[in-house]
Design an enzyme around this catalytic site. Structure first.
Site, PDB file in Angstrom:
ATOM      1  CB  SER A 224      76.242  47.936  18.580  1.00  0.00           C
ATOM      2  OG  SER A 224      75.747  46.857  18.677  1.00  0.00           O
TER       3      SER A 224
ATOM      4  CG  ASP B 126      76.157  39.696   7.400  1.00  0.00           C
ATOM      5  OD1 ASP B 126      76.867  39.003   7.223  1.00  0.00           O
ATOM      6  OD2 ASP B 126      75.400  40.349   7.680  1.00  0.00           O
TER       7      ASP B 126
ATOM      8  CG  ASP C  69      75.931  39.581  12.999  1.00  0.00           C
ATOM      9  OD1 ASP C  69      75.510  39.401  13.974  1.00  0.00           O
ATOM     10  OD2 ASP C  69      76.545  40.278  11.667  1.00  0.00           O
TER      11      ASP C  69
END
Lengths: 627, 380
Positions: free
Chosen positions: A327, A351, A364
């Site tokens: 990340s 999202d 995710d």
């Protein structure tokens, strides 16, 4: 002007010319014959004598090697004088008997004998070869008293290389070792054979290797008259040696020590760079090793221990090992999205906790409804970057990231840097042989977007990119040497400080990304590590997945630890005007917030506040955030 | 009749026929000397030396069989090829030991400056033949340009020794073609005076604080070492000091074959190549050195004799130039090893180890032999 001549005239002239040439040629040869007569008949006696004791007529004077100091003048590599017992093999008839006799007055171990034999094989003619180094004062006195028994054996005061801080920064400083055949060949190719006469050590790794030409100096010589016994009786001429230049580093060795201690027993790397110059403040690769062991010729046992250790202490992880950035790649992805106009700072994207591409569901860890750019960095949203990567496409990502130096050598001034991998369809075509492996799949772009997949960068490249982000897009060549200090007159020659290029970035975009990175350490994944910090710091945590054991041996009990993810953290501080930018990697350290960020905290605390921690950075309990 | 042709003696006769016996004996003598010296100086290279010699003799035989007219038709193509390759080296050459001399063709690496040593005199001889009978200034200016282009390219490589030899080869042709004395004398005088000035004021010019405009420090050092070898006694100067000692210690009759202490104790760093003469002078003394000079003088006399009897202007010029080039190799090499000339990389003809130079020199001998076979009677 034009003349026409008859063939007869022509021929006559040619004969004259040949005649003149013959006279010239014969007189030149007569000159040579005269020279030979002078050398071989007139001065034969003189040259005969010269030839007899020729071999000691000219003695090289070895220059002192330059010192290496850190940015505050602290000595990292220096020379000290010590006595060695040396044997000149051309003057000793029975070597073994002589050594036996010597060992009755001086302690000579079997390993000293073995090393002597080895050096003798490699040595050049008429060089004296050390049998014992670092004699004590008592040993010197004992030998001097009995010297008459040992013609051809002498005690010499020689300079030795010493690394006073031992294992600290050893990957940066490197070490010197005895000159071997390969070194000799390299010296010869550089046309330096004469300059290395009498020198028996040369830089083998790190700055000792890359700055060899500066550090070595220029060999002087002594012309001495010698008697039949081979002893110098009169000095005829002396040209002093010119000592090597000193290196003054950008490295802050105190900071380096704080960083090394912060790792404790963990494996990993840390690179800290001064964003406004590209000067490297700390370059850590853990574990490290003691370079002093190499100077005198390392013993086979010591070498085996270093070389076979599963922790690979000789590997310079900071510049040679490439890891997926995880990340920590996201702030750069965010900049790429803004620069390409694919995202705006305010734009919110949905999202749902996953992203579907080609029938595959990229997961995710959390569904957040919708996120904007700021949040995407603070909470490290994968979904946001899956979509962004898909919108940008692999070519746009690769060409944007290349500007920051990802996937290419930074050109740092220590040897052994790796290139890393900036994935692109071209790279894949060149990398794989089989056609079906050469194709670029859209799904691969998606994982590149969150810093996984084929992405692999060295900690140095990562720190370099953060420094570039922190200084507004000026790209410097990272370097460790700040000044080369001339040995003759003390003048300091600065190593370049000008940026090599400027990346075009919108200041508003940069500000938005940096603001988000500051909030990472206030309310996001880095908040625990930087709780209570009296300064503002921008950062980003990351986790690099470990896919395979990469050829390491399978050992019960160790496997679980070696399979843990690598922990990453990048940072710059103070946020408003950064004076330090860094990247931290802890191998198998779990999440970025877990072990890399606490190390960064200790380093930044010391750099900005002068606060030295008294123990290694603690490991955080596994954080709630996974990235 | 056909049966006779298979007789081995006839075969040998056919093989030997193109070769001039005088030149052949001289070359074989020198090669034998080379082999003896190599056994002493550097025995591990014996084998390679024999291979080199075989290749060189084959090249000589081939050149001797080619009639001179055929050789001259090759002049222009060889010259153009050489210039082209030199440009190629400048553009894509491989850098070895700091100089750019080699062109890598994938299969083999070639050194075009070596080709130029033959192509240069051939080209100029051919050119003067074209302009036969016309000896005006323009002719010589054109010849000068033909010479300057390749020499300039070789100088930039940089290769001082080779550019000197190629320049000399061309200048000799121009000299034999009849360049007026009123041009030669001032040029030689100016050269001698210039060199004299550098030698005389070398000490002042080589002081560390003197800055040579346009030249880097290491270039200045190199020139200064040429002038005064004791300046760099452990490097380039070391060779020259040690080889002078070797020569001087040889005395009148030498220390005997295989007994040279200087060379055997490895004080002569390149004893098998350019410094091989010091081995001869140390082991065979003044007598050996004079004997070698005598063999070279025989070679030169025979060469000039061939030039005088050559069938055409071009072959005359070519034979004269090639002969004088042999002299130049020998003189520069022995002069350098014995310390009266600066150190430049020039081999001792037919004796130094080194395949390329040997092939080039043998080609030259072959050309002389070819010219000799087609000689004209001088009974005029």
């Amino acid at each position: 002007m034009t003349e026409f001549r008859s063939p007869d005239q022509e021929m006559l002239r040619f004969r004259r010319r040949v005649g003149v040439a013959l006279v010239f040629v014969l007189s030149c040869f007569a000159l040579l014959a005269g020279r030979f007569y002078y050398l071989q008949v007139e001065r034969h006696e003189y040259f005969h004598t010269r030839a007899e004791d020729n071999r000691i007529a000219l003695l090289p004077v070895v220059p002192n090697r330059g010192n290496i100091v850190d940015r505050n003048g602290k000595l990292l590599a220096r020379n000290y004088a010590a006595y060695t017992l040396e044997i000149n093999p051309s003057q000793v008839r029975r070597l073994d008997e002589t050594i036996d006799a010597l060992s009755t007055i001086i302690d000579i171990q079997p390993r000293d004998r073995a090393r002597f034999r080895k050096i003798l094989e490699e040595s050049r003619n008429f060089e004296s070869v050390p049998i014992r180094t670092r004699l004590t004062d008592t040993e010197v006195a004992r030998f001097v008293a009995e010297r008459y028994r040992f013609p051809g054996v002498e005690v010499q005061a020689r300079l030795f290389r010493d690394y006073p801080l031992g294992a600290v920064a050893s990957h940066v400083i490197g070490y010197i070792g005895r000159i071997n055949d390969r070194d000799l060949q390299r010296i010869d190719e550089r046309g330096e054979t004469a300059n290395y006469r009498g020198t028996d050590h040369i830089g083998k790794a790190g700055l000792e290797l890359s700055y060899e030409a500066e550090l070595h100096g220029i060999t002087g010589f002594e012309q001495v008259e010698v008697n039949a016994g081979g002893r110098a009786v009169r000095l005829l001429h002396r040209q002093p040696a010119l000592p090597g230049n000193d290196l003054e580093l950008t490295l802050d060795v105190e900071l380096q020590q704080v960083a090394e201690r912060a790792f404790g027993a963990r494996r990993g790397a840390l690179v800290a760079i001064e964003p406004d110059t590209g000067g490297v403040l700390a370059l850590v690769s853990m574990p490290t090793f003691d370079p002093n062991a190499f100077v005198d010729g390392i013993s086979p046992a010591e070498w085996r221990a270093l070389n076979d250790s599963p922790d690979l202490p000789l590997l310079n992880r900071a510049i040679y090992s490439a890891y997926p950035p995880g990340s920590t790649f996201k702030p750069f992805m965010a900049l790429a999205g803004l620069a390409a106009g694919k995202r705006t700072i305010e734009q919110r994207v949905p999202d749902p906790g996953y992203f579907i591409y080609g029938g595959h569901r990229f997961m995710d860890h959390k569904a957040r409804g919708s996120v904007d750019l700021h949040q995407s960095i603070v909470v490290s949203s994968n979904t946001y970057y899956y979509q962004l990567a898909n919108d940008l496409g692999i070519d746009a990502i690769a060409s944007f990231m290349r500007q920051f130096g990802f996937g290419e050598r930074t050109g740092i001034d220590v040897p052994g840097e790796a290139e890393g991998v900036l994935p692109s369809p071209e790279w894949k075509r060149a990398r794989f042989r089989k056609p079906e492996q050469q194709r670029w799949y859209g799904g691969e772009t998606i994982s590149v977007g969150i810093g996984q997949g084929y992405n692999a960068y060295t900690p140095l490249q990562l720190a370099h990119a953060v420094a570039t982000l922190a200084n507004g897009g000026r790209v410097f060549r990272p370097h460790l040497v700040r000044h080369v200090v001339d040995a003759r007159n003390g003048t300091r020659r600065a190593v370049e400080t000008e940026p090599i290029r400027q990346i075009k970035l919108d200041p508003k975009h940069l500000a938005a990304v940096r603001r988000a990175m500051v909030d990472v350490n206030k309310s996001g994944t880095g908040a625990r590590a930087f709780a209570g910090a009296p300064y503002e710091v921008g950062g980003k945590t990351g986790t690099a997945q470990v896919f395979s054991l990469r050829g390491q041996r399978y050992e019960e009990g160790k496997v679980a630890e070696r399979l843990r993810d690598h922990s990453l953290f990048i940072a710059f501080a103070p946020a408003e005007a950064p004076t330090i930018a860094l990247a931290v990697l802890v191998e198998n350290g779990g999440f970025g917030s877990q072990s890399a960020a606490p190390i960064a905290r200790q380093v930044i605390d010391y750099y900005l506040l002068g606060r030295k921690p008294d123990q290694p950075a603690p490991e955080d309990a596994a954080g709630a955030e996974s990235q | 009749m056909t049966a006779q042709r298979f007789h081995p003696a006839n075969l040998i006769r056919a093989l030997v026929r193109p070769l001039d016996p005088v030149l052949l004996v001289i070359v074989l003598t020198l090669l034998a000397a080379s082999y003896l010296l190599m056994m002493s100086a550097s025995p591990e290279r014996e084998q390679a030396l024999l291979v080199n010699a075989a290749v060189a003799l084959a090249a000589m035989w081939t050149a001797a069989r080619l009639p001179p007219q055929r050789l001259l038709t090759l002049a222009l193509p060889l010259y153009l090829l050489g210039v082209l390759l030199l440009i190629g080296v400048a553009a894509f050459g491989e850098i070895s030991k700091g100089a750019q001399r080699w062109l890598d063709l994938g299969v083999t690496r070639i050194q075009p400056s070596e080709l130029m040593k033959i192509a240069m005199p051939l080209m100029l001889a051919w050119y003067f033949q074209q302009r036969e009978g016309v000896a005006n200034l323009k002719t010589f200016i054109v010849a000068g340009v033909l010479l300057a282009v390749p020499v300039g390219l070789i100088v930039t490589q940089p290769d001082l020794g080779t550019s000197l030899l190629v320049a000399a080869a061309g200048l000799y042709v121009i000299y034999f073609a009849g360049l007026p004395w009123r041009l030669i004398v001032p040029a030689v005088l100016a050269g001698v005076l210039g060199m004299g000035a550098i030698v005389a004021f070398g000490d002042q010019l080589c002081q560390p604080e003197v800055d040579w405009f346009g030249m880097r420090e290491y270039q200045k050092q190199r020139v200064c070492t040429l002038l005064d070898p004791t300046r760099d006694p452990l490097g380039k100067g070391f060779h020259i000091i040690q080889s002078t000692i070797a020569i001087g210690s040889g005395g009148v009759f030498g220390k005997g074959w295989m007994n040279g202490t200087q060379t055997h104790l490895a004080f002569i760093p390149e004893r098998h190549t350019d410094f091989i003469f010091s081995v001869l002078a140390e082991e065979f003394g003044f007598a050996g050195a004079l004997a070698l000079l005598a063999v070279y003088i025989l070679l030169l006399v025979r060469g000039y004799q061939i030039a005088l009897r050559a069938p055409s202007l071009a072959t005359r010029l070519l034979a004269g130039a090639i002969t004088t080039i042999f002299f130049t190799y020998a003189f520069v090499n022995m002069g350098m090893v014995s310390g009266i000339l600066p150190v430049v990389g020039v081999p001792l003809p037919f004796i130094s180890y080194g395949g390329t130079a040997l092939v080039t020199l043998c080609l030259g001998v072959g050309i002389l032999m070819s010219i000799h076979r087609h000689r004209v009677s001088t009974a005029d």
